[in-house]
Design a protein around this motif. Structure first.
Motif, PDB file in Angstrom:
ATOM      1  N   PHE A 138     -47.430  39.048  -1.434  1.00 22.41           N
ATOM      2  CA  PHE A 138     -48.263  39.785  -0.478  1.00 22.41           C
ATOM      3  C   PHE A 138     -48.134  41.290  -0.695  1.00 22.41           C
ATOM      4  CE2 PHE A 138     -48.551  42.088   3.565  1.00 22.41           C
ATOM      5  CZ  PHE A 138     -49.845  41.758   3.959  1.00 22.41           C
ATOM      6  N   ALA A 139     -46.909  41.790  -0.911  1.00 21.93           N
ATOM      7  CA  ALA A 139     -46.683  43.220  -1.109  1.00 21.93           C
ATOM      8  C   ALA A 139     -47.332  43.710  -2.387  1.00 21.93           C
ATOM      9  CB  ALA A 139     -45.186  43.518  -1.120  1.00 21.93           C
ATOM     10  N   ARG A 140     -47.289  42.900  -3.465  1.00 24.15           N
ATOM     11  CA  ARG A 140     -47.938  43.292  -4.718  1.00 24.15           C
ATOM     12  C   ARG A 140     -49.436  43.465  -4.509  1.00 24.15           C
ATOM     13  NH1 ARG A 140     -44.387  39.504  -7.118  1.00 24.15           N
ATOM     14  NH2 ARG A 140     -46.065  37.943  -7.217  1.00 24.15           N
ATOM     15  N   ASP A 141     -50.034  42.549  -3.742  1.00 23.71           N
ATOM     16  CA  ASP A 141     -51.474  42.669  -3.467  1.00 23.71           C
ATOM     17  C   ASP A 141     -51.770  43.856  -2.555  1.00 23.71           C
ATOM     18  OD1 ASP A 141     -51.922  40.433  -5.006  1.00 23.71           O
ATOM     19  OD2 ASP A 141     -51.978  39.060  -3.288  1.00 23.71           O
ATOM     20  N   LEU A 142     -50.828  44.185  -1.690  1.00 24.49           N
ATOM     21  CA  LEU A 142     -51.035  45.256  -0.707  1.00 24.49           C
ATOM     22  C   LEU A 142     -50.911  46.641  -1.324  1.00 24.49           C
ATOM     23  CD1 LEU A 142     -51.420  45.781   2.376  1.00 24.49           C
ATOM     24  CD2 LEU A 142     -48.912  45.804   2.542  1.00 24.49           C
ATOM     25  N   LEU A 143     -50.078  46.799  -2.346  1.00 22.04           N
ATOM     26  CA  LEU A 143     -49.735  48.119  -2.874  1.00 22.04           C
ATOM     27  C   LEU A 143     -50.946  48.962  -3.275  1.00 22.04           C
ATOM     28  CD1 LEU A 143     -47.746  50.260  -3.757  1.00 22.04           C
ATOM     29  CD2 LEU A 143     -47.333  48.960  -5.853  1.00 22.04           C
ATOM     30  N   PRO A 144     -51.921  48.456  -4.060  1.00 27.20           N
ATOM     31  CA  PRO A 144     -53.052  49.322  -4.432  1.00 27.20           C
ATOM     32  C   PRO A 144     -53.828  49.849  -3.228  1.00 27.20           C
ATOM     33  CG  PRO A 144     -53.002  47.339  -5.796  1.00 27.20           C
ATOM     34  CD  PRO A 144     -52.025  47.117  -4.681  1.00 27.20           C
ATOM     35  N   ALA A 145     -54.016  49.003  -2.208  1.00 23.69           N
ATOM     36  CA  ALA A 145     -54.750  49.444  -1.018  1.00 23.69           C
ATOM     37  C   ALA A 145     -53.971  50.509  -0.263  1.00 23.69           C
ATOM     38  CB  ALA A 145     -55.042  48.247  -0.116  1.00 23.69           C
ATOM     39  N   VAL A 146     -52.652  50.359  -0.196  1.00 22.78           N
ATOM     40  CA  VAL A 146     -51.828  51.354   0.498  1.00 22.78           C
ATOM     41  C   VAL A 146     -51.869  52.681  -0.244  1.00 22.78           C
ATOM     42  CG1 VAL A 146     -49.485  51.933   1.240  1.00 22.78           C
ATOM     43  CG2 VAL A 146     -50.321  49.595   1.471  1.00 22.78           C
ATOM     44  N   ALA A 147     -51.762  52.632  -1.590  1.00 22.70           N
ATOM     45  CA  ALA A 147     -51.815  53.862  -2.379  1.00 22.70           C
ATOM     46  C   ALA A 147     -53.146  54.579  -2.174  1.00 22.70           C
ATOM     47  CB  ALA A 147     -51.607  53.546  -3.859  1.00 22.70           C
ATOM     48  N   HIS A 148     -54.228  53.812  -2.131  1.00 24.16           N
ATOM     49  CA  HIS A 148     -55.555  54.406  -1.906  1.00 24.16           C
ATOM     50  C   HIS A 148     -55.640  55.021  -0.514  1.00 24.16           C
ATOM     51  CE1 HIS A 148     -59.894  54.928  -2.188  1.00 24.16           C
ATOM     52  NE2 HIS A 148     -59.994  54.355  -0.998  1.00 24.16           N
ATOM     53  N   ALA A 149     -55.121  54.316   0.484  1.00 20.89           N
ATOM     54  CA  ALA A 149     -55.189  54.819   1.855  1.00 20.89           C
ATOM     55  C   ALA A 149     -54.395  56.110   2.015  1.00 20.89           C
ATOM     56  CB  ALA A 149     -54.664  53.754   2.822  1.00 20.89           C
ATOM     57  N   VAL A 150     -53.205  56.168   1.414  1.00 25.15           N
ATOM     58  CA  VAL A 150     -52.391  57.389   1.506  1.00 25.15           C
ATOM     59  C   VAL A 150     -53.092  58.547   0.814  1.00 25.15           C
ATOM     60  CG1 VAL A 150     -50.231  58.469   0.768  1.00 25.15           C
ATOM     61  CG2 VAL A 150     -50.203  56.180   1.767  1.00 25.15           C
ATOM     62  N   ALA A 151     -53.689  58.279  -0.365  1.00 27.56           N
ATOM     63  CA  ALA A 151     -54.389  59.337  -1.087  1.00 27.56           C
ATOM     64  C   ALA A 151     -55.544  59.897  -0.267  1.00 27.56           C
ATOM     65  CB  ALA A 151     -54.906  58.799  -2.422  1.00 27.56           C
ATOM     66  N   GLU A 152     -56.262  59.029   0.436  1.00 29.00           N
ATOM     67  CA  GLU A 152     -57.391  59.488   1.238  1.00 29.00           C
ATOM     68  C   GLU A 152     -56.953  60.222   2.498  1.00 29.00           C
ATOM     69  OE1 GLU A 152     -60.626  59.358   0.364  1.00 29.00           O
ATOM     70  OE2 GLU A 152     -59.801  58.692  -1.552  1.00 29.00           O
ATOM     71  N   LEU A 153     -55.814  59.836   3.051  1.00 33.84           N
ATOM     72  CA  LEU A 153     -55.354  60.445   4.303  1.00 33.84           C
ATOM     73  C   LEU A 153     -54.513  61.699   4.097  1.00 33.84           C
ATOM     74  CD1 LEU A 153     -54.440  57.306   6.443  1.00 33.84           C
ATOM     75  CD2 LEU A 153     -56.273  58.933   6.889  1.00 33.84           C
ATOM     76  N   ASN A 154     -53.983  61.885   2.891  1.00 34.87           N
ATOM     77  CA  ASN A 154     -53.119  63.044   2.650  1.00 34.87           C
ATOM     78  C   ASN A 154     -53.746  64.371   3.059  1.00 34.87           C
ATOM     79  OD1 ASN A 154     -50.620  62.144   1.888  1.00 34.87           O
ATOM     80  ND2 ASN A 154     -51.123  62.012  -0.286  1.00 34.87           N
ATOM     81  N   PRO A 155     -55.034  64.621   2.709  1.00 36.28           N
ATOM     82  CA  PRO A 155     -55.616  65.907   3.120  1.00 36.28           C
ATOM     83  C   PRO A 155     -55.636  66.100   4.624  1.00 36.28           C
ATOM     84  CG  PRO A 155     -56.958  64.868   1.427  1.00 36.28           C
ATOM     85  CD  PRO A 155     -55.956  63.835   1.876  1.00 36.28           C
ATOM     86  N   VAL A 156     -55.769  64.986   5.382  1.00 36.89           N
ATOM     87  CA  VAL A 156     -55.800  65.083   6.848  1.00 36.89           C
ATOM     88  C   VAL A 156     -54.396  65.260   7.396  1.00 36.89           C
ATOM     89  CG1 VAL A 156     -56.435  63.876   8.958  1.00 36.89           C
ATOM     90  CG2 VAL A 156     -57.867  63.664   6.919  1.00 36.89           C
ATOM     91  N   ILE A 157     -53.443  64.529   6.818  1.00 38.66           N
ATOM     92  CA  ILE A 157     -52.082  64.552   7.336  1.00 38.66           C
ATOM     93  C   ILE A 157     -51.356  65.832   6.958  1.00 38.66           C
ATOM     94  CG2 ILE A 157     -49.841  63.390   7.219  1.00 38.66           C
ATOM     95  CD1 ILE A 157     -51.388  60.783   6.696  1.00 38.66           C
ATOM     96  N   ASP A 158     -51.529  66.256   5.701  1.00 38.97           N
ATOM     97  CA  ASP A 158     -50.709  67.349   5.173  1.00 38.97           C
ATOM     98  C   ASP A 158     -51.368  68.719   5.242  1.00 38.97           C
ATOM     99  OD1 ASP A 158     -48.772  65.546   4.576  1.00 38.97           O
ATOM    100  OD2 ASP A 158     -49.366  65.286   2.492  1.00 38.97           O
ATOM    101  N   ARG A 159     -52.684  68.763   5.407  1.00 41.02           N
ATOM    102  CA  ARG A 159     -53.387  70.040   5.347  1.00 41.02           C
ATOM    103  C   ARG A 159     -52.956  70.960   6.480  1.00 41.02           C
ATOM    104  NH1 ARG A 159     -58.298  71.211   3.037  1.00 41.02           N
ATOM    105  NH2 ARG A 159     -57.551  69.701   1.516  1.00 41.02           N
TER     106      ARG A 159
END
Length: 315
Positions: free
Chosen positions: A63-84
């Motif tokens: 389950f975690a292996r399948d989840l990892l790409p989606a989590v990486a994508h979500a963090v990349a998209e949210l980083n500008p909102v979270i860190d800016r």
């Protein structure tokens, strides 16, 4: 399933990437108990162990292996909102920057860039990661702030040229063929060559250039990457074509003779930095791009010791 706490998103990514509570805690700047508590909450949320022990290491569950790409994508998209933030103060930041680069670029950039950070951003750190696999998407930027690679690297996103290098020939000063007063390109057929793949394992641009010049060379060693070539050449009969800036760095610590290639056999190589479009105006990444540009401007392009000798076109 209860609502997901977005504060757990980054710990989730780091835990899945590191597969270790200890390493994840270090990356997250959290204590191990706090990181373990985050993992426990994530396990409850997903009703899955996510990480399971296999001997002395931890492995991802299916389950975690399948989840990892989606989590990486979500963090990349949210980083500008979270860190800016409205401003970025390099003297106070504790950010860990990650740059994807070839071994050649890491060899010549890592030390100078760290010295730049020591002055301008003493609390920051930088990791050099392997150059990512190019898949035509923006996915590599999910874990990288910048990517450094040659023109034609075919990465989507924004880019800026850093510098243009060219290739020189290196040999041991006691090389029995090239220690003669006026060595020629034809002499290169009589010595073994240490070669490196550049962009395509099935296509060797540098050696193809020598073949077109009539050099019937012998391969003494072949490897991926350029940085180790000076180590292979020093103390042996082998020769190698390497970027001038790599030759300049290596000649400070190794006994090397450096030869200019004839005009018709020179191959320029322009290096660029690449970044995700979302980071175009991110203050931290804008600062990092500026720091990298300043660092490149301070790099030496000329070998130490004796000036380069000229290879004649014909023997």
């Amino acid at each position: 399933m209860p609502a997901f706490d977005l504060n757990l998103l980054r710990p989730l990514l780091v835990l899945l990437e590191e597969r270790s509570v200890t390493r994840a805690a270090a990356r997250l700047h959290l204590s191990q108990p706090a990181t373990s508590a985050a993992l426990a909450r994530l396990r409850r949320h997903y009703d899955d162990e996510l990480l399971v022990r296999a001997g002395r290491t931890m492995q991802l569950t299916p389950f975690a292996r399948d989840l990892l790409p989606a989590v990486a994508h979500a963090v990349a998209e949210l980083n500008p909102v979270i860190d800016r933030k409205e401003s970025f103060d390099p003297s106070q930041t504790e950010r860990r920057f990650v740059i994807g680069a070839t071994d050649y670029m890491t060899a010549i950039l890592a030390g100078p860039l760290l010295r730049t950070l020591a002055v301008d951003a003493p609390r920051a750190s930088v990791d050099f990661a392997p150059q990512p696999v190019r898949d035509g998407t923006l996915a590599p930027y999910s874990q990288l702030d910048l990517i450094v690679g040659p023109v034609g690297f075919h990465l989507p996103g924004r880019s800026q040229e850093l510098f243009t290098d060219d290739f020189v020939l290196i040999a041991d000063p006691d090389n029995s063929v090239l220690s003669t007063p006026e060595p020629s390109v034809n002499d290169l057929s009589a010595v073994p060559h240490a070669t490196a793949y550049l962009n395509d394992p099935d296509h060797d641009d540098l050696q193809d250039l020598l073949r077109r010049a009539g050099v019937d060379y012998i391969v003494g060693a072949r490897l991926f990457g350029l940085a180790a070539l000076p180590l292979l050449v020093s103390g042996t009969e082998m020769v190698a074509l390497v970027p001038r800036m790599l030759a300049a760095k290596a000649s400070r610590t190794l006994r090397l003779s450096v030869f200019e290639m004839p005009e018709g056999l020179r191959m320029p190589m322009t290096e660029c930095m690449y970044w995700h479009p979302r980071d175009e105006d991110d203050p931290a990444i804008v600062w990092l791009r500026g720091a990298l540009s300043r660092t490149v401007g301070s790099l030496s392009r000329e070998p130490s010791g004796r000036p380069p000798r000229q290879l004649r076109t014909t023997g």
